[in-house]
Motif scaffolding. Sequence first.
Motif, PDB file in Angstrom:
ATOM      1  N   ALA A  14      53.118  37.667  46.867  1.00 13.02           N
ATOM      2  CA  ALA A  14      53.071  39.128  46.972  1.00 13.02           C
ATOM      3  C   ALA A  14      51.687  39.655  46.591  1.00 13.02           C
ATOM      4  O   ALA A  14      51.193  40.613  47.202  1.00 13.02           O
ATOM      5  N   THR A  15      51.055  39.034  45.626  1.00 14.25           N
ATOM      6  CA  THR A  15      49.724  39.462  45.207  1.00 14.25           C
ATOM      7  C   THR A  15      48.704  39.235  46.317  1.00 14.25           C
ATOM      8  O   THR A  15      47.755  40.002  46.473  1.00 14.25           O
ATOM      9  N   LEU A  16      48.921  38.194  47.107  1.00 13.99           N
ATOM     10  CA  LEU A  16      48.004  37.882  48.207  1.00 13.99           C
ATOM     11  C   LEU A  16      48.347  38.597  49.508  1.00 13.99           C
ATOM     12  O   LEU A  16      47.613  38.476  50.480  1.00 13.99           O
ATOM     13  N   ASP A  17      49.439  39.327  49.529  1.00 16.98           N
ATOM     14  CA  ASP A  17      49.878  39.990  50.758  1.00 16.98           C
ATOM     15  C   ASP A  17      48.814  40.968  51.241  1.00 16.98           C
ATOM     16  O   ASP A  17      48.484  41.949  50.566  1.00 16.98           O
ATOM     17  N   GLY A  18      48.243  40.689  52.396  1.00 18.75           N
ATOM     18  CA  GLY A  18      47.282  41.583  53.012  1.00 18.75           C
ATOM     19  C   GLY A  18      45.856  41.469  52.507  1.00 18.75           C
ATOM     20  O   GLY A  18      45.005  42.270  52.895  1.00 18.75           O
ATOM     21  N   ARG A  19      45.581  40.496  51.652  1.00 14.76           N
ATOM     22  CA  ARG A  19      44.222  40.358  51.148  1.00 14.76           C
ATOM     23  C   ARG A  19      43.954  38.938  50.678  1.00 14.76           C
ATOM     24  O   ARG A  19      44.877  38.179  50.397  1.00 14.76           O
ATOM     25  N   ALA A  20      42.705  38.612  50.604  1.00 18.56           N
ATOM     26  CA  ALA A  20      42.262  37.316  50.095  1.00 18.56           C
ATOM     27  C   ALA A  20      41.653  37.542  48.714  1.00 18.56           C
ATOM     28  O   ALA A  20      40.883  38.481  48.512  1.00 18.56           O
ATOM     29  N   LEU A  21      42.034  36.710  47.759  1.00 18.27           N
ATOM     30  CA  LEU A  21      41.543  36.841  46.391  1.00 18.27           C
ATOM     31  C   LEU A  21      41.210  35.476  45.813  1.00 18.27           C
ATOM     32  O   LEU A  21      41.855  34.480  46.148  1.00 18.27           O
ATOM     33  N   HIS A  22      40.268  35.454  44.900  1.00 20.03           N
ATOM     34  CA  HIS A  22      40.012  34.219  44.166  1.00 20.03           C
ATOM     35  C   HIS A  22      40.983  34.174  42.984  1.00 20.03           C
ATOM     36  O   HIS A  22      41.630  35.177  42.645  1.00 20.03           O
ATOM     37  N   GLY A  23      41.093  33.007  42.375  1.00 21.35           N
ATOM     38  CA  GLY A  23      42.113  32.789  41.347  1.00 21.35           C
ATOM     39  C   GLY A  23      42.110  33.793  40.219  1.00 21.35           C
ATOM     40  O   GLY A  23      43.159  34.329  39.851  1.00 21.35           O
ATOM     41  N   TYR A  24      40.942  34.050  39.640  1.00 18.91           N
ATOM     42  CA  TYR A  24      40.905  34.985  38.524  1.00 18.91           C
ATOM     43  C   TYR A  24      41.286  36.394  38.971  1.00 18.91           C
ATOM     44  O   TYR A  24      41.949  37.123  38.230  1.00 18.91           O
ATOM     45  N   VAL A  47      49.706  29.131  51.544  1.00 16.68           N
ATOM     46  CA  VAL A  47      48.400  29.754  51.370  1.00 16.68           C
ATOM     47  C   VAL A  47      47.339  28.780  51.859  1.00 16.68           C
ATOM     48  O   VAL A  47      47.568  27.566  51.927  1.00 16.68           O
ATOM     49  N   GLN A  48      46.202  29.333  52.221  1.00 20.82           N
ATOM     50  CA  GLN A  48      45.057  28.489  52.550  1.00 20.82           C
ATOM     51  C   GLN A  48      43.899  28.982  51.709  1.00 20.82           C
ATOM     52  O   GLN A  48      43.860  30.151  51.312  1.00 20.82           O
ATOM     53  N   SER A  49      42.988  28.095  51.415  1.00 18.77           N
ATOM     54  CA  SER A  49      41.858  28.480  50.587  1.00 18.77           C
ATOM     55  C   SER A  49      40.556  28.129  51.279  1.00 18.77           C
ATOM     56  O   SER A  49      40.524  27.270  52.170  1.00 18.77           O
ATOM     57  N   SER A  50      39.532  28.825  50.876  1.00 15.46           N
ATOM     58  CA  SER A  50      38.187  28.543  51.362  1.00 15.46           C
ATOM     59  C   SER A  50      37.226  28.967  50.263  1.00 15.46           C
ATOM     60  O   SER A  50      37.561  29.776  49.405  1.00 15.46           O
ATOM     61  N   TRP A  51      36.045  28.398  50.315  1.00 12.50           N
ATOM     62  CA  TRP A  51      35.031  28.749  49.332  1.00 12.50           C
ATOM     63  C   TRP A  51      34.285  29.992  49.802  1.00 12.50           C
ATOM     64  O   TRP A  51      33.995  30.136  50.979  1.00 12.50           O
ATOM     65  N   SER A  52      34.024  30.889  48.860  1.00 12.77           N
ATOM     66  CA  SER A  52      33.250  32.078  49.164  1.00 12.77           C
ATOM     67  C   SER A  52      32.372  32.400  47.960  1.00 12.77           C
ATOM     68  O   SER A  52      32.592  31.876  46.869  1.00 12.77           O
ATOM     69  N   THR A  53      31.400  33.247  48.181  1.00 11.88           N
ATOM     70  CA  THR A  53      30.536  33.679  47.090  1.00 11.88           C
ATOM     71  C   THR A  53      30.998  35.057  46.645  1.00 11.88           C
ATOM     72  O   THR A  53      31.063  35.989  47.439  1.00 11.88           O
ATOM     73  N   VAL A  54      31.349  35.163  45.378  1.00  9.40           N
ATOM     74  CA  VAL A  54      31.822  36.417  44.796  1.00  9.40           C
ATOM     75  C   VAL A  54      30.963  36.689  43.570  1.00  9.40           C
ATOM     76  O   VAL A  54      30.938  35.885  42.648  1.00  9.40           O
ATOM     77  N   GLY A  55      30.246  37.797  43.599  1.00  7.18           N
ATOM     78  CA  GLY A  55      29.384  38.137  42.471  1.00  7.18           C
ATOM     79  C   GLY A  55      28.329  37.079  42.205  1.00  7.18           C
ATOM     80  O   GLY A  55      27.991  36.811  41.056  1.00  7.18           O
ATOM     81  N   GLY A  56      27.851  36.438  43.265  1.00  7.51           N
ATOM     82  CA  GLY A  56      26.832  35.413  43.135  1.00  7.51           C
ATOM     83  C   GLY A  56      27.346  34.049  42.719  1.00  7.51           C
ATOM     84  O   GLY A  56      26.562  33.136  42.504  1.00  7.51           O
ATOM     85  N   ARG A  57      28.656  33.914  42.605  1.00  6.97           N
ATOM     86  CA  ARG A  57      29.256  32.642  42.188  1.00  6.97           C
ATOM     87  C   ARG A  57      30.157  32.102  43.282  1.00  6.97           C
ATOM     88  O   ARG A  57      30.831  32.863  43.972  1.00  6.97           O
ATOM     89  N   GLN A  58      30.189  30.807  43.406  1.00 10.52           N
ATOM     90  CA  GLN A  58      31.097  30.155  44.356  1.00 10.52           C
ATOM     91  C   GLN A  58      32.509  30.173  43.774  1.00 10.52           C
ATOM     92  O   GLN A  58      32.715  29.765  42.633  1.00 10.52           O
ATOM     93  N   ARG A  59      33.446  30.663  44.561  1.00 14.82           N
ATOM     94  CA  ARG A  59      34.854  30.725  44.127  1.00 14.82           C
ATOM     95  C   ARG A  59      35.743  30.335  45.284  1.00 14.82           C
ATOM     96  O   ARG A  59      35.445  30.617  46.436  1.00 14.82           O
ATOM     97  N   ARG A  60      36.866  29.723  44.939  1.00  9.62           N
ATOM     98  CA  ARG A  60      37.867  29.403  45.944  1.00  9.62           C
ATOM     99  C   ARG A  60      38.708  30.652  46.158  1.00  9.62           C
ATOM    100  O   ARG A  60      39.284  31.197  45.217  1.00  9.62           O
ATOM    101  N   THR A  61      38.763  31.112  47.389  1.00 10.93           N
ATOM    102  CA  THR A  61      39.499  32.319  47.746  1.00 10.93           C
ATOM    103  C   THR A  61      40.758  31.914  48.494  1.00 10.93           C
ATOM    104  O   THR A  61      40.726  31.045  49.355  1.00 10.93           O
ATOM    105  N   TYR A  62      41.860  32.539  48.145  1.00 11.25           N
ATOM    106  CA  TYR A  62      43.169  32.226  48.713  1.00 11.25           C
ATOM    107  C   TYR A  62      43.658  33.355  49.592  1.00 11.25           C
ATOM    108  O   TYR A  62      43.436  34.520  49.293  1.00 11.25           O
ATOM    109  N   ARG A  63      44.365  32.996  50.659  1.00  9.41           N
ATOM    110  CA  ARG A  63      44.988  33.992  51.542  1.00  9.41           C
ATOM    111  C   ARG A  63      46.309  33.411  52.043  1.00  9.41           C
ATOM    112  O   ARG A  63      46.485  32.195  52.101  1.00  9.41           O
ATOM    113  N   LEU A  64      47.210  34.305  52.434  1.00  9.18           N
ATOM    114  CA  LEU A  64      48.501  33.873  52.979  1.00  9.18           C
ATOM    115  C   LEU A  64      48.329  33.286  54.375  1.00  9.18           C
ATOM    116  O   LEU A  64      47.521  33.772  55.159  1.00  9.18           O
ATOM    117  N   THR A  65      49.140  32.288  54.674  1.00 10.77           N
ATOM    118  CA  THR A  65      49.254  31.793  56.040  1.00 10.77           C
ATOM    119  C   THR A  65      50.436  32.518  56.681  1.00 10.77           C
ATOM    120  O   THR A  65      51.158  33.274  56.023  1.00 10.77           O
TER     121      THR A  65
END
Length: 109
Positions: free
Chosen positions: A16-26, A60-78
């Motif tokens: 539910a937290t990932l519904d409609g958006r991609a977020l990193h773990g924190y 869920v699927q994940s990919s690496w992205s840069t968030v705030g200058g840091r590499q983070r694993r970002t998750y999104r719903l499949t």
Amino acid sequence: MKADALRGHLDALLLATLDGRALHGYAIIEALQERSGGALDLPTGTVYPALRRLERAGFVQSSWSTVGGRQRRTYRLTQAGTQTLQAERRAWREFTHAIEGVLTAPAKT
């Protein structure tokens, strides 16, 4: 909120937290805390293993992205995750309706 109270519901909360958006773990942890009014303050040791389990299950699927200058694993719903979330929401409504009926209905004599 006690961890035992979440047993069986963590996956649905994460989906539910990932519904409609991609977020990193924190950010997921922060969103859970914010959306619950502070009642859900889950440790990373609970959230990250659950996210990995959801990814292995194909929800869920994940990919690496840069968030705030840091590499983070970002998750999104499949698509499967979206369907599972819809089913979880239906099941939750049925469950809460049944429990509400028991807790609020006066006993018949």
